[in-house]
Design a protein around this motif. Structure first.
Motif, mmCIF file in Angstrom:
data_model
loop_
_atom_site.group_PDB
_atom_site.id
_atom_site.type_symbol
_atom_site.label_atom_id
_atom_site.label_comp_id
_atom_site.label_asym_id
_atom_site.label_seq_id
_atom_site.Cartn_x
_atom_site.Cartn_y
_atom_site.Cartn_z
ATOM 1 N N LEU A 1 0.765 -0.778 0.538
ATOM 2 C CA LEU A 1 0.009 -0.127 0.390
ATOM 3 C C LEU A 1 0.815 1.364 -0.224
ATOM 4 C CD1 LEU A 1 -2.867 1.558 0.177
ATOM 5 C CD2 LEU A 1 -2.462 1.385 2.869
ATOM 6 N N LEU A 2 1.841 1.213 0.845
ATOM 7 C CA LEU A 2 3.165 2.071 0.839
ATOM 8 C C LEU A 2 3.053 2.390 -0.397
ATOM 9 C CD1 LEU A 2 4.764 4.629 2.636
ATOM 10 C CD2 LEU A 2 6.427 3.129 2.618
ATOM 11 N N ASN A 3 3.735 1.695 -1.557
ATOM 12 C CA ASN A 3 4.476 1.981 -2.232
ATOM 13 C C ASN A 3 2.825 1.860 -3.906
ATOM 14 O OD1 ASN A 3 6.716 0.890 -1.783
ATOM 15 N ND2 ASN A 3 6.499 -1.468 -2.400
ATOM 16 N N LEU A 4 2.055 1.951 -3.886
ATOM 17 C CA LEU A 4 1.174 2.212 -4.466
ATOM 18 C C LEU A 4 0.562 3.477 -4.136
ATOM 19 C CD1 LEU A 4 -1.194 -1.026 -4.446
ATOM 20 C CD2 LEU A 4 -0.136 -0.048 -6.215
ATOM 21 N N LEU A 5 0.772 4.409 -2.887
ATOM 22 C CA LEU A 5 -0.001 5.459 -2.624
ATOM 23 C C LEU A 5 1.324 6.733 -2.871
ATOM 24 C CD1 LEU A 5 -1.340 5.187 0.909
ATOM 25 C CD2 LEU A 5 -3.006 5.526 -1.546
ATOM 26 N N ASN A 6 2.562 5.725 -2.637
ATOM 27 C CA ASN A 6 3.340 6.515 -3.240
ATOM 28 C C ASN A 6 3.591 6.634 -5.192
ATOM 29 O OD1 ASN A 6 4.186 8.288 -1.325
ATOM 30 N ND2 ASN A 6 5.528 6.413 -0.261
ATOM 31 N N ALA A 7 2.841 5.983 -5.889
ATOM 32 C CA ALA A 7 3.498 5.884 -7.193
ATOM 33 C C ALA A 7 2.608 7.108 -8.200
ATOM 34 C CB ALA A 7 2.564 4.651 -7.510
ATOM 35 N N GLY A 8 1.413 8.291 -7.455
ATOM 36 C CA GLY A 8 1.485 9.467 -8.431
ATOM 37 C C GLY A 8 0.018 9.420 -7.387
ATOM 38 N N SER A 9 -0.034 10.183 -8.357
ATOM 39 C CA SER A 9 -2.186 11.358 -7.395
ATOM 40 C C SER A 9 -2.616 10.299 -7.516
ATOM 41 C CB SER A 9 -2.145 12.337 -8.427
ATOM 42 O OG SER A 9 -2.736 12.184 -9.782
ATOM 43 N N PHE A 10 -3.858 10.038 -6.900
ATOM 44 C CA PHE A 10 -4.989 9.137 -6.659
ATOM 45 C C PHE A 10 -7.033 9.648 -6.256
ATOM 46 C CE2 PHE A 10 -2.529 8.801 -2.842
ATOM 47 C CZ PHE A 10 -3.430 8.868 -1.566
ATOM 48 N N SER A 11 -7.113 9.013 -6.136
ATOM 49 C CA SER A 11 -8.890 9.530 -5.585
ATOM 50 C C SER A 11 -9.316 9.313 -4.535
ATOM 51 C CB SER A 11 -9.493 9.416 -7.370
ATOM 52 O OG SER A 11 -9.170 10.002 -8.473
ATOM 53 N N MET A 12 -10.349 9.602 -3.825
ATOM 54 C CA MET A 12 -10.230 9.005 -2.610
ATOM 55 C C MET A 12 -12.044 9.585 -3.028
ATOM 56 S SD MET A 12 -7.795 9.898 0.675
ATOM 57 C CE MET A 12 -8.136 12.108 0.326
ATOM 58 N N ASN A 13 -12.941 8.869 -2.522
ATOM 59 C CA ASN A 13 -13.990 8.716 -2.652
ATOM 60 C C ASN A 13 -14.861 8.244 -1.632
ATOM 61 O OD1 ASN A 13 -13.769 8.759 -6.091
ATOM 62 N ND2 ASN A 13 -15.623 9.487 -5.810
ATOM 63 N N ALA A 14 -15.741 9.571 -0.749
ATOM 64 C CA ALA A 14 -16.393 8.765 0.685
ATOM 65 C C ALA A 14 -17.323 7.495 0.076
ATOM 66 C CB ALA A 14 -17.010 10.259 1.242
ATOM 67 N N ALA A 15 -17.065 6.784 1.326
ATOM 68 C CA ALA A 15 -17.795 5.374 1.540
ATOM 69 C C ALA A 15 -18.872 5.104 3.029
ATOM 70 C CB ALA A 15 -17.113 4.044 1.105
ATOM 71 N N GLY A 16 -19.714 6.359 3.411
ATOM 72 C CA GLY A 16 -20.493 6.134 4.648
ATOM 73 C C GLY A 16 -19.930 6.848 5.698
ATOM 74 N N GLN A 17 -20.338 7.076 6.713
ATOM 75 C CA GLN A 17 -20.043 7.995 7.457
ATOM 76 C C GLN A 17 -18.866 7.499 8.982
ATOM 77 O OE1 GLN A 17 -21.210 10.608 8.223
ATOM 78 N NE2 GLN A 17 -23.173 10.042 6.192
ATOM 79 N N PRO A 18 -18.088 8.309 8.927
ATOM 80 C CA PRO A 18 -16.822 8.118 9.440
ATOM 81 C C PRO A 18 -17.114 7.523 11.252
ATOM 82 C CG PRO A 18 -16.564 10.373 9.285
ATOM 83 C CD PRO A 18 -17.862 9.583 8.825
ATOM 84 N N ASP A 19 -16.314 6.214 10.993
ATOM 85 C CA ASP A 19 -16.203 5.302 12.112
ATOM 86 C C ASP A 19 -15.380 5.337 12.991
ATOM 87 O OD1 ASP A 19 -17.508 3.294 13.819
ATOM 88 O OD2 ASP A 19 -16.712 1.364 12.575
ATOM 89 N N LYS A 20 -14.986 5.243 14.404
ATOM 90 C CA LYS A 20 -14.126 5.494 15.746
ATOM 91 C C LYS A 20 -13.008 5.819 15.062
ATOM 92 C CE LYS A 20 -15.066 0.874 16.872
ATOM 93 N NZ LYS A 20 -14.293 -0.222 16.686
ATOM 94 N N GLY A 21 -12.984 7.688 14.091
ATOM 95 C CA GLY A 21 -12.004 8.318 14.171
ATOM 96 C C GLY A 21 -11.396 8.667 12.839
ATOM 97 N N ALA A 22 -12.132 7.166 11.654
ATOM 98 C CA ALA A 22 -11.613 6.792 10.993
ATOM 99 C C ALA A 22 -12.622 6.664 9.221
ATOM 100 C CB ALA A 22 -10.804 5.752 10.456
ATOM 101 N N ALA A 23 -12.437 7.961 8.997
ATOM 102 C CA ALA A 23 -13.678 8.078 7.629
ATOM 103 C C ALA A 23 -12.336 6.920 6.350
ATOM 104 C CB ALA A 23 -12.913 9.390 6.620
ATOM 105 N N PRO A 24 -13.819 5.889 6.053
ATOM 106 C CA PRO A 24 -14.028 5.061 4.905
ATOM 107 C C PRO A 24 -13.796 5.772 3.727
ATOM 108 C CG PRO A 24 -16.560 4.965 5.993
ATOM 109 C CD PRO A 24 -15.922 6.147 6.799
ATOM 110 N N ARG A 25 -13.064 5.170 2.603
ATOM 111 C CA ARG A 25 -12.791 6.010 1.831
ATOM 112 C C ARG A 25 -12.593 5.128 0.601
ATOM 113 N NH1 ARG A 25 -14.930 10.165 3.897
ATOM 114 N NH2 ARG A 25 -13.771 11.543 3.794
ATOM 115 N N VAL A 26 -13.063 4.933 -0.804
ATOM 116 C CA VAL A 26 -12.310 4.110 -1.746
ATOM 117 C C VAL A 26 -11.631 4.714 -2.960
ATOM 118 C CG1 VAL A 26 -13.344 2.798 -3.752
ATOM 119 C CG2 VAL A 26 -14.939 3.581 -2.008
ATOM 120 N N ILE A 27 -10.346 4.134 -2.692
ATOM 121 C CA ILE A 27 -9.341 4.542 -3.190
ATOM 122 C C ILE A 27 -9.228 3.781 -4.437
ATOM 123 C CG2 ILE A 27 -6.946 5.377 -2.290
ATOM 124 C CD1 ILE A 27 -8.974 6.098 -0.829
#
Length: 249
Positions: free
Chosen positions: A196-222
């Motif tokens: 996952l570290l290599n994929l995120l550093n490979a370039g820009s990416f998109s994040m779409n919200a997928a529900g309400q935050p749970d336990k301080g974490a925001a669910p996203r589809v990357i």
């Protein structure tokens, strides 16, 4: 008889001349001997002879320059005469009176209450939230999350922080690391985290919200270029769909 008498007279005269010549030649040797004897005697008794010679030696006094003293005296006399002739008023430097120094006006010091009210308060930056239909483009240099503040870092195969906001990939479940139930799950968790570290550093990416935050974490589809990064991890065997399968037998 006459010849015998003549020979006797001649021999007598020659003996007398020899005596005279011998006596004259011995005199210089006598003088030399006397000088040598006297020198030896003086050398042996030098300590007692030296004071006698010093007492009879003429005393030499240093020459005094009379002309120099006379010129100095004349110069002093001329200086005295010049000072006595100068009877005119002398000019003295006038010293202006020093003006009184006035201290500057006191600067008013604000009270502690005023300072307390003017102190800048820290501004808390809240992470930007997006609506379910909104897509957010993101790009950053990610690292592994440690003990310090989490800004842009990866915690495990499905959790990372972006600009201080905790993001959970909504469409996958990654193997655990700290809460792994077996060694196989822990090894798979480290592999998913690195991927996952290599994929995120490979370039820009998109994040779409997928529900309400749970336990301080925001669910996203990357996703990147329309493909879900979560689905890519599932295809590589480093993640699973939610509610499917287990990591330990």
């Amino acid at each position: 008889m006459a010849k015998t008498a003549t020979r006797r007279k001649t021999s007598t005269r020659s003996r007398a001349g020899a005596r005279k010549s011998g006596g004259g030649s011995a005199l210089p040797w006598v003088v030399v001997g006397a000088l040598a004897f006297g020198g030896i005697a003086v050398y042996d008794n030098w300590r007692s002879v030296k004071p006698l010679l010093a007492s009879h030696a003429p005393s030499v006094s240093r020459p005094v320059s009379v002309a120099k003293n006379t010129r100095e005296r004349d110069a002093v006399r001329e200086a005295i005469k010049d000072t006595s002739r100068d009877t005119g008023p002398r000019q003295t430097a006038s010293i202006a009176p020093v003006s009184k120094i006035i201290p500057p006006a006191a600067v008013p010091i604000p009270s502690s209450k005023g300072l307390a009210s003017e102190r800048a308060e820290p501004v808390s930056i809240s992470p930007a939230s997006i609506s379910p239909a909104q897509t957010q483009s993101a790009k950053a240099a990610f690292g592994y999350c440690g003990q310090g503040e989490h800004i842009n870092c990866v915690a495990d195969g499905s959790t990372f922080w972006y600009k201080g906001e905790k993001i959970v990939i909504a469409d996958i479940v990654s193997p655990g690391i700290d809460n792994a139930r077996c060694d196989g799950e822990r090894k798979a968790g480290f592999a998913a985290k690195l991927r996952l570290l290599n994929l995120l550093n490979a370039g820009s990416f998109s994040m779409n919200a997928a529900g309400q935050p749970d336990k301080g974490a925001a669910p996203r589809v990357i996703s990147r270029d329309g493909r879900s990064i979560g689905a890519q991890l599932v295809d590589e065997g480093l993640a699973r769909k939610p509610g499917k399968g287990a990591w330990c037998a």
